[in-house]
Scaffold this motif. Structure first.
Motif, short mmCIF file in Angstrom:
data_model
loop_
_atom_site.label_atom_id
_atom_site.label_comp_id
_atom_site.label_asym_id
_atom_site.label_seq_id
_atom_site.Cartn_x
_atom_site.Cartn_y
_atom_site.Cartn_z
N UNK A 18 0.86 -1.18 0.00
CA UNK A 18 0.00 0.00 0.00
C UNK A 18 0.90 1.23 0.00
N UNK A 19 0.33 2.34 -0.45
CA UNK A 19 1.14 3.57 -0.47
C UNK A 19 1.46 3.99 0.96
N UNK A 20 2.70 4.43 1.14
CA UNK A 20 3.16 4.81 2.48
C UNK A 20 2.20 5.80 3.13
N UNK A 21 1.60 6.67 2.34
CA UNK A 21 0.76 7.76 2.87
C UNK A 21 -0.73 7.42 2.81
#
Lengths: 147, 147, 147, 147
Positions: free
Chosen positions: A122-125
């Motif tokens: 998943x995207x870090x943010x």
């Protein structure tokens, strides 16, 4: 009450299209109608080398979330690994446990197949998603490189 | 001169065993002899659902590095994705371009198969590897979760 | 309506104590009563080498959030840098803009002092805070080491 | 033999200028000559609110590396914190322990002053530096935001 999750079926096509397109849009990505149709056909065909799909459904049995899962070989294990490539819940139907129920269904399937690893990225943010993931899995120290 | 890379062959078994075990040891992991033998057999069998293996070889054609690559379906593309699961170079034979040559061979194969993505993961703190990867690929913003 | 923010005053001591202790507890840290009292005395003394404190207050002028800010020299700029060491809002009073208003007050003070940088740190997994910070500042590529 | 480290002195100006400019260039940053001169003057003035400077020196007592350290107040401790803002070693003089010796000198000074924390930041992808830092300190889970 836990959210109900079942396998994707042919009659779900309109709902699935809405969810998958919403997911692609979330990533600000573009996937052509042709490719989406190919993915749908492959999900329906059920070949061993393609993903299986789960949907979380509401009281009317209408899909409000999806999970696409690929089982693949690894050099590290005689078993297959379980890769959750796509996970999405309709933004208007969140906070009711659909994401959690989908991941639990993936775990159940992975266990039934004897998988020694289940994983996803998943995207870090993506803080909303990570808040759930931190409760259900472990963030690895691995970062991903892409060409 | 660029390092020579070729497909793994049956006669490479002793060298491959040394490299794969060195790689497993690098990760402070344990993989049983049985599983390693299963992986070898699967690499030799060449089924479509298993990895292909490349080796970087020295002047005597002895493998000094390996790459195991899985081609798998994606829901995002009609093509296969190319997943470089394992990459390792004998610590005593580094700094001669074996790692770079192996990745280049992977790219060539991925291109030949029309893959729209080639990717791999590495530990955030594997600085030596990342120094090379930063030159050849892009670090994505994706983090990995595992059960 | 924007949340009102003002400088910490002597009469705020009980509310400040509750907030600062809540903040320390959030980090699962321990700070002795003596040290907390020393910090209070230093905030009240107003020496140039210590932090200044802002509070976000409710309609009754009671503090519901705090910010402690240190202005310090840098080797990179003739101006001071503005370091936001502590930021906390009472969990029962969130989602009303107190955090945002505190950061805006810090920015205003930093601008008044001609600071060329305002910065702070937060835990990578503090998703709630980062959702706000991503709107008001830029995540740098710097990681922090500590002895 | 450990590298010798001492405090920066007035006669070091030419060597210090070369090192500090090399450091700024490493970050692809620009700092005007005026600001660099101001920083030099402040280092020489020795005020309590400014950094102290260490240099690692070669056999001829010529600086080959520098460290600029700020001691500042914290709200979390009665003691000062030790912030290592700048650390740099001449690229042509590396791998001889200058970086390690500079950090050790910083630790010694921090201990002498009773600091309860010594810290610094570095770019996530500064692998060469992080290889050293991982041996001497702990990477925190804190990320940095900047306006």
């Amino acid at each position: 009450m836990s959210m109900r999750v079942r396998r994707l079926e042919a009659r779900d096509k309109p709902a699935w299209l809405g969810l998958f397109k919403g997911y692609i849009e979330f990533y600000k990505a573009t996937v052509s109608e042709d490719v989406i149709e190919t993915t749908w056909q492959r999900l329906m065909a059920g070949a061993a080398d393609f993903h299986i799909a789960f949907v979380a459904v509401d009281a009317e049995d209408t899909p409000i979330g999806l999970a696409h899962v690929l089982f693949h070989r690894s050099t590290w294990s005689p078993t297959q690994y379980c890769y959750l490539e796509d996970l999405f819940v309709d933004p208007a139907r969140r906070q009711k446990g659909a994401g959690r129920a989908l991941i639990e269904a993936v775990y159940t399937e992975a266990d039934a197949r004897g998988c020694t690893r289940t994983y996803w990225t998943t995207q870090e943010f993506n803080y909303r998603a990570r808040t759930l993931y931190d409760q259900m899995a472990t963030k690895s120290v691995f970062v991903q490189y892409r060409r």
